[in-house]
Write an enzyme that holds these catalytic residues in place. Structure first.
Site, short mmCIF file in Angstrom:
data_model
loop_
_atom_site.label_atom_id
_atom_site.label_comp_id
_atom_site.label_asym_id
_atom_site.label_seq_id
_atom_site.Cartn_x
_atom_site.Cartn_y
_atom_site.Cartn_z
N GLY A 139 6.97 4.08 3.51
CA GLY A 139 7.49 5.30 4.38
C GLY A 139 8.41 4.79 4.89
O GLY A 139 9.52 4.47 4.91
N ASP A 156 4.76 13.24 14.02
CA ASP A 156 4.70 12.64 12.47
C ASP A 156 3.68 13.37 12.17
O ASP A 156 2.85 12.54 11.02
CB ASP A 156 5.31 11.02 12.92
CG ASP A 156 5.46 10.99 11.27
OD1 ASP A 156 6.04 11.80 10.84
OD2 ASP A 156 6.13 10.11 11.39
N LYS A 180 1.95 -2.98 8.79
CA LYS A 180 2.99 -2.40 8.54
C LYS A 180 4.53 -2.87 9.28
O LYS A 180 4.28 -3.21 10.54
CB LYS A 180 2.81 -0.89 9.34
CG LYS A 180 4.24 -0.10 9.18
CD LYS A 180 3.65 1.35 9.73
CE LYS A 180 4.37 2.75 8.70
NZ LYS A 180 4.22 3.40 9.70
N LEU A 233 0.84 -1.53 -0.11
CA LEU A 233 0.21 -0.05 -0.02
C LEU A 233 0.53 1.66 -0.26
O LEU A 233 0.35 2.18 -0.90
CB LEU A 233 -0.72 -0.03 1.46
CG LEU A 233 -2.24 -0.74 1.12
CD1 LEU A 233 -2.10 -1.84 2.69
CD2 LEU A 233 -3.06 -0.76 -0.33
N GLY A 234 2.19 0.67 0.54
CA GLY A 234 3.22 2.22 0.63
C GLY A 234 3.77 1.95 1.06
O GLY A 234 3.96 0.89 1.85
#
Ligand SMILES: *[C@@H]1O[C@H](CO)[C@@H](O)[C@H](O)[C@H]1NC(C)=O
Ligand SMILES: *[C@@H]1O[C@H](CO)[C@@H](O)[C@H](O)[C@H]1NC(C)=O
Ligand SMILES: *[C@@H]1O[C@H](CO)[C@@H](O)[C@H](O)[C@H]1NC(C)=O
Ligand SMILES: *[C@@H]1O[C@H](CO)[C@@H](O)[C@H](O)[C@H]1NC(C)=O
Ligand SMILES: *[C@@H]1O[C@H](CO)[C@@H](O)[C@H](O)[C@H]1NC(C)=O
Ligand SMILES: *[C@@H]1O[C@H](CO)[C@@H](O)[C@H](O)[C@H]1NC(C)=O
Ligand SMILES: *[C@@H]1O[C@H](CO)[C@@H](O)[C@H](O)[C@H]1NC(C)=O
Ligand SMILES: *[C@@H]1O[C@H](CO)[C@@H](O)[C@H](O)[C@H]1NC(C)=O
Length: 685
Positions: free
Chosen positions: A365, A482, A385, A362-363
């Site tokens: 970081g 964050d 994650k 999904l992504g």
């Protein structure tokens, strides 16, 4: 044995017994049985078979080459195939190793081969195991629909066939034989049928039952043929001796996944190649095996011995780990707390994310990669994650932190579902947010529709209320640390859901070094100036980041955007404010579809939150009220005040007159010092 009690050992042993059972289960062959025919040309058979033109299904038979009724086709020089659509896993393990196993099958079929010319027939019909559903070009004539002049004999064909050959080539014994074909039409074994009183193409229609049996343990293939008196009469019993018998290791020839079926051809001479009935039983391998299964089996027979060694080893490791843990009770104590997040099994997460497939990503970081997953057992979509950070300081501290995050409940926060820690890999499991993160929508480019003003406002309000909850409403003060557009997730109704709060500290106890946490330049605009000095996140630094988000949402530009000579978006907006042209900052993609008052209010609030002096920024409480319109927008000086360090006292003014009085750092870290959290919450530590 200290901590390692007999009971625990016993549990481990039972666990391994279960594993063993699972292995045996996974090794068990599956059985496929299909009894088909008489064949009708309904979708039923077209669904289960791949009928490769010019093969057809007609006249109650699989017409592997066209029958006389098919006026569309020239009966000469044809080849066709009819294959079962589904493929079977026919061998297991590594084709090179001796530990692999091979499937077994029995097939029987009723054929009727009929000549169209008086004294010649051609060319033949074959029972076939093929790697795919493709019919080779120009496979008519002697090639029997199996190969062609280029590919014949090539081991990359991965073909095994039993041919019923009715036309003599130079390499054939006669025009009435059965043969075993491996990758080519020159049979490795062939047997004339004439001595058995079998005539494949008699002048009067005859029906033959053919049995092809393969034993994957003995690795032997056998072919039996018996005449059946009437077309739809009773099946004759299988003869006691095979006509053809040959050693065959399927693993050496066919693909691991292969198809069963028939092929046939005609040449200058023609015939009808009809299959009237087909029974097939395959003992095949289940598609999925645990990857470690191979390893365990590869080691050999004394699996149980190995497992016992495993038990002892595990017990040892278990004990060592217990001993190393300075406070063995903390984990147990934490686990019994009501707010304790659920611990996930690594294998479940692996399965849910399809082995952390890139397609599920999904992504990515600063802290790691996020995968989409589906917990099949609960039918629950999740976001997993996987932290790239190698070590987590103390597992207990980390758990304590997670416990707090886990207790947070707010409709604008992404729920943490649990965690998993295995071999120093840390994974956190969150609710899945179908609409991704805010930045994806703001900066998706021209391709997607930009967010409407109404949605933008709704998102801003949501984030503000989440911040208000974290800062003031939860029983402890929690700092997000964050906040940025990529951490604002959107649920199916485009409600903002704040994610990833508190983790900066959860992961790294000593310092929250922003520069280190995020190497990406684009995120620099979210960091309050004082943080570069204190290295501490505070409520005010959260507010600063929120200001950057506000400007971003209204302008549709990233905080680090260099625009009209300004280094940051905030400086540009401030200059527009000075010129009284704030509305020029509104995202051009919105056109006139926005509320001018609201946009200006949010922009001013964004500037107020971006005040370089922390104490001058509005408090979260006020922010919520300003957004809802119940409190007027704060006064924003025409020039952005300068940042001074050590910090100066708040001055009421629009200029940068520095005051030399400095503020103690404690003021910055209100309510959030590294120790306070743990000791408040867990006096047992
Ligand atoms: C065709 O054959 C299938 C399988 O034998 C059977 O289920 C189906 O009812 C048949 N359809 C017709 C129209 O006869
Ligand atoms: C069938 O095709 C062959 C060669 O392709 C040709 O010689 C023959 O005349 C054709 N027969 C019919 C009936 O069309
Ligand atoms: C596998 O089998 C072949 C022949 O059957 C033999 O030569 C070879 O040594 C075996 N390899 C192993 C690893 O057992
Ligand atoms: C095939 O048939 C034989 C008996 O003829 C039987 O022993 C064997 O189990 C059968 N195999 C399959 C895969 O059905
Ligand atoms: C195929 O299976 C059916 C049903 O079990 C049976 O009646 C028939 O005799 C079988 N045919 C052959 C050729 O084994
Ligand atoms: C044989 O079949 C292969 C694969 O279908 C094809 O690429 C090749 O051109 C064919 N050769 C001839 C002579 O048609
Ligand atoms: C067999 O087929 C493969 C792939 O089609 C080809 O690369 C190879 O050259 C062929 N071998 C021979 C001997 O023709
Ligand atoms: C085709 O068959 C006919 C007889 O049916 C024969 O006269 C002719 O020579 C054959 N042609 C070839 C190319 O085999």
């Amino acid at each position: 044995m200290g901590v390692l009690t007999v009971r625990r050992l016993f549990t481990i042993f039972i666990f391994f017994l279960c594993c063993l059972t699972a292995i045996v289960e996974a090794q068990k062959l599956k059985t496929f049985t299909q009894v088909s025919g008489p064949f009708n040309d309904t979708s039923y058979y077209y669904d289960i078979f791949e009928v490769e033109k010019p093969a057809t299904i007609s006249n109650d038979a699989l017409q592997v080459t066209p029958d006389s009724a098919s006026a569309d086709f020239n009966l000469t020089y044809n080849s066709g195939r009819v294959l079962l659509n589904r493929a079977f896993k026919l061998w297991n393990g590594d084709s090179a190793s001796n530990t692999s196993r091979v499937a077994s099958f029995n097939s029987s079929f009723l054929v009727n081969i009929y000549p169209l010319q008086k004294d010649t027939a051609g060319e033949g019909l074959a029972f076939l195991i093929a790697p795919d559903l493709d019919l080779p070009h120009n496979s008519y004539g002697e090639y029997l629909g199996l190969t062609n002049s280029t590919t014949d004999g090539n081991s990359s064909n991965r073909l095994v066939a039993v041919e019923l050959d009715t036309h003599k080539q130079d390499f054939d014994p006669d025009a009435n034989h059965v043969g075993l074909d491996i990758n080519g039409v020159r049979s490795v074994v062939a047997e004339s049928l004439t001595p058995y009183g079998i005539e494949l193409v008699p002048m009067d229609p005859r029906f033959y039952n053919v049995w092809v049996n393969y034993d994957g343990i003995k690795k032997v293939i056998e072919v039996y043929i018996a005449e059946q008196a009437e077309k739809w009469g009773p099946t004759p019993s299988m003869p006691s001796t095979p006509i053809l018998r040959s050693d065959l290791d399927l693993k050496d020839v066919v693909n691991q996944y292969s198809h069963f079926g028939f092929s046939a051809s005609t040449g200058n001479a023609t015939q009808l190649n009809c299959v009237l009935r087909w029974n097939l039983t395959v003992h095949y391998f289940p598609e999925k095996n645990h990857p470690w299964l191979k390893i365990v089996l590869g080691v050999g027979v004394p699996v149980v011995v190995l497992l016992l060694i495993g038990v002892v080893a595990l017990a040892y490791i278990h004990r060592r780990r217990r001993m190393r843990n300075s406070n063995p009770n903390i984990l147990g104590a934490l686990k019994s707390l009501p707010g304790m997040p659920r611990e996930f099994d690594f294998r479940d997460l692996k399965k849910a994310t399809n082995n952390f497939d890139d397609k599920n990503k999904l992504g990515q970081g600063g802290y790691g990669v996020v995968y989409k997953g589906l917990l099949a057992s609960e039918n629950l979509e999740i976001a997993v994650k996987w932290f790239s950070r190698e070590s987590i300081k103390g597992q207990d501290d980390f758990l304590a932190e997670l416990t707090i995050i886990n207790r947070l409940r707010h409709k604008h926060l992404v729920r943490l579902l649990g965690w998993c820690h295995k071999n120093n890999n840390l994974l956190l499991v969150y609710e899945y947010m179908p609409n991704c993160s805010l930045d994806k929508h703001l900066f998706a480019g021209a391709k997607t529709e930009s967010l409407s003003w109404k949605l933008r406002y709704k998102i801003i309000s949501g984030v503000a209320s989440a911040l208000q909850y974290l800062h003031n409403e939860f029983d402890q003060k929690v700092v997000h640390r964050d906040l940025k557009a990529s951490n604002i997730m959107l649920d199916s109704n485009f409600n903002a859901r704040l994610g990833d709060f508190g983790l900066a500290r959860a992961l790294d106890n000593e310092k929250t070094s922003y520069a280190e946490a995020e190497g990406v330049l684009g995120t620099i605009g979210y960091i309050a100036p004082e943080c570069f000095h204190t290295g501490k996140a505070t409520q005010q630094s959260d507010v600063y980041a929120f200001g950057a988000v506000l400007l971003e949402v209204v302008c549709g530009l990233r905080p680090g955007t260099k625009i009209e000579g300004f280094q940051f978006l905030v400086d540009w907006v401030w200059s527009l404010h000075r010129q009284d042209q704030l509305s020029d900052a509104v995202d051009v993609r919105l056109g006139d579809d926005y509320v001018v008052d609201e946009a200006e209010r949010i922009l001013l609030l964004g500037l107020a939150c971006s005040h370089p002096i922390a104490s001058e920024r509005p408090k979260t409480q006020a922010i919520v009220q300003i957004i809802s319109g119940t409190v007027p927008t704060p006064h924003v000086p025409p020039f952005k005040p300068a940042f001074v360090w050590p910090a100066m006292l708040p001055v009421d003014g629009d200029t940068t007159t520095a005051n030399t009085t400095s503020i103690t750092t404690s003021q910055y870290s209100s309510g959030w010092s590294p120790q306070s959290l743990l000791s408040d919450q867990y006096p047992l530590v």
